[in-house]
Enzyme design. Structure first.
Site, short mmCIF file in Angstrom:
data_model
loop_
_atom_site.label_atom_id
_atom_site.label_comp_id
_atom_site.label_asym_id
_atom_site.label_seq_id
_atom_site.Cartn_x
_atom_site.Cartn_y
_atom_site.Cartn_z
CG HIS A 3 -4.71 10.16 0.46
ND1 HIS A 3 -3.36 9.80 0.06
CD2 HIS A 3 -4.63 9.73 1.88
CE1 HIS A 3 -2.70 9.48 1.27
NE2 HIS A 3 -3.35 9.48 2.32
CG ASP A 25 -1.61 1.41 1.40
OD1 ASP A 25 -2.68 1.42 0.57
OD2 ASP A 25 -1.15 2.17 2.30
CE1 TYR A 30 0.68 7.92 2.36
CE2 TYR A 30 1.22 5.65 1.85
CZ TYR A 30 0.44 6.87 2.60
OH TYR A 30 -0.56 6.16 2.99
CE LYS A 41 -3.51 5.01 1.08
NZ LYS A 41 -2.17 4.57 1.02
#
Length: 294
Positions: free
Chosen positions: A108, A45, A50, A75
């Site tokens: 997200h 994931d 990120y 996401k």
């Protein structure tokens, strides 16, 4: 060993236990994912926000595993909401991951104050699903009201809702709302280690006497007990670590079972105090950021 699978509402299977890379520095991501895949994790994931999708893709590519053997989830960040913007965000993520198809693509956050952007983004996910570019779609950090508003203006029920859940913050009303809609709840921060805002006055779940005592009866660690608790309550869980021993520890949760009384004892630890951002407070002004091209 093979991790048990959960079946999403469109028939796609997802491993019940996955590996998360939130807050993992980009330069450490590939090594951490290498370790996770070697241990046996088959669900990774990540997220556009990120900044480490490329490292995830590099590790999967060099693992020697067939692409079909690794379930990839990422996401769309709020800065890329909107129909055309979200379609392009898929291209950016797929390019960084080095894949043509993403197994699970989710939004997200909700944007409560600009919910039409959220709807437009979700419609793009529906298009990507229809075109075969993703195998399943979902959401993250959506509260019951967000799910209801989404249902009024979309045709596909999200496969998952990835939310903060751990013994000290259990979101039982939201878990029930997910269940009622046939949505699998994914637990981020499953052992309560990610605390943006929680003041820490309650202490660490890892040192909670109830959890520590339960761990002792099974010869397991508190972290393993918490992961087992999630699994027995039907949640998909995505612990994260960059420490090889912890990555292995978090995977070793399938050889014991909590009693009904032990599950209830952990259920009773809920404080109702959130550690992450309040979903209603998410705005582009506060949380917007540019997502680089692939």
């Amino acid at each position: 060993m093979n991790v048990p699978a959960l079946t999403l509402n469109n028939g796609v299977e997802i491993p019940a236990l996955g590996f998360g890379v939130f807050q993992t520095p980009p330069e450490e991501t590939a090594t951490a994912v290498d370790t996770a895949l070697r241990v046996g994790y088959r669900h990774i994931d990540t997220a556009a926000a990120y900044g480490n999708e490329r490292g995830v893709g590099e590790a999967i590519a060099r693992s020697g595993l067939d692409r079909s053997d690794v379930f990839i989830e990422t996401k769309i960040w709020i800065s890329d909401y909107g129909y055309d913007e979200t379609l392009h965000s898929f291209d950016k993520s797929a390019g960084k991951l080095g894949v043509e198809q993403i197994d699970l693509l989710i939004l997200h956050q909700a944007l409560p104050g600009e919910f039409q952007l959220t709807i437009d983004a979700y419609r793009a996910l529906e298009t990507l699903l229809a075109d075969g570019k993703v195998r399943a779609i979902g959401v993250s950090n959506f509260m019951p009201d967000h799910l209801a508003r989404l249902a009024e203006q979309s045709s596909i029920v999200p496969a998952v809702n990835q939310i903060e859940v751990h013994p000290y913050f259990q979101q039982k009303e939201l878990l029930a709302a997910d269940r009622e809609r046939g949505i699998i709840s994914q637990a981020w921060s499953p052992i309560g280690g990610i605390t943006f805002y929680r003041d820490g006055s309650k202490g660490s779940t890892l040192e909670d006497s109830v959890i520590v005592d339960i761990a002792g009866t099974h010869g397991k660690t508190p972290a393993q007990v918490m992961l087992r608790w999630h699994l027995q309550e039907g949640r998909q869980v995505i612990p994260k670590s960059v420490t090889p021993s912890r990555i292995e520890e978090n995977f070793d949760v399938f050889d014991f079972e909590l009693t009904a009384d032990q599950v209830i004892a952990i259920d009773d630890l809920d404080t109702g105090v959130r550690g992450g951002p309040e979903p209603e407070a998410v705005t582009l002004e506060t949380f917007g950021r540019d997502i680089p091209e692939a």
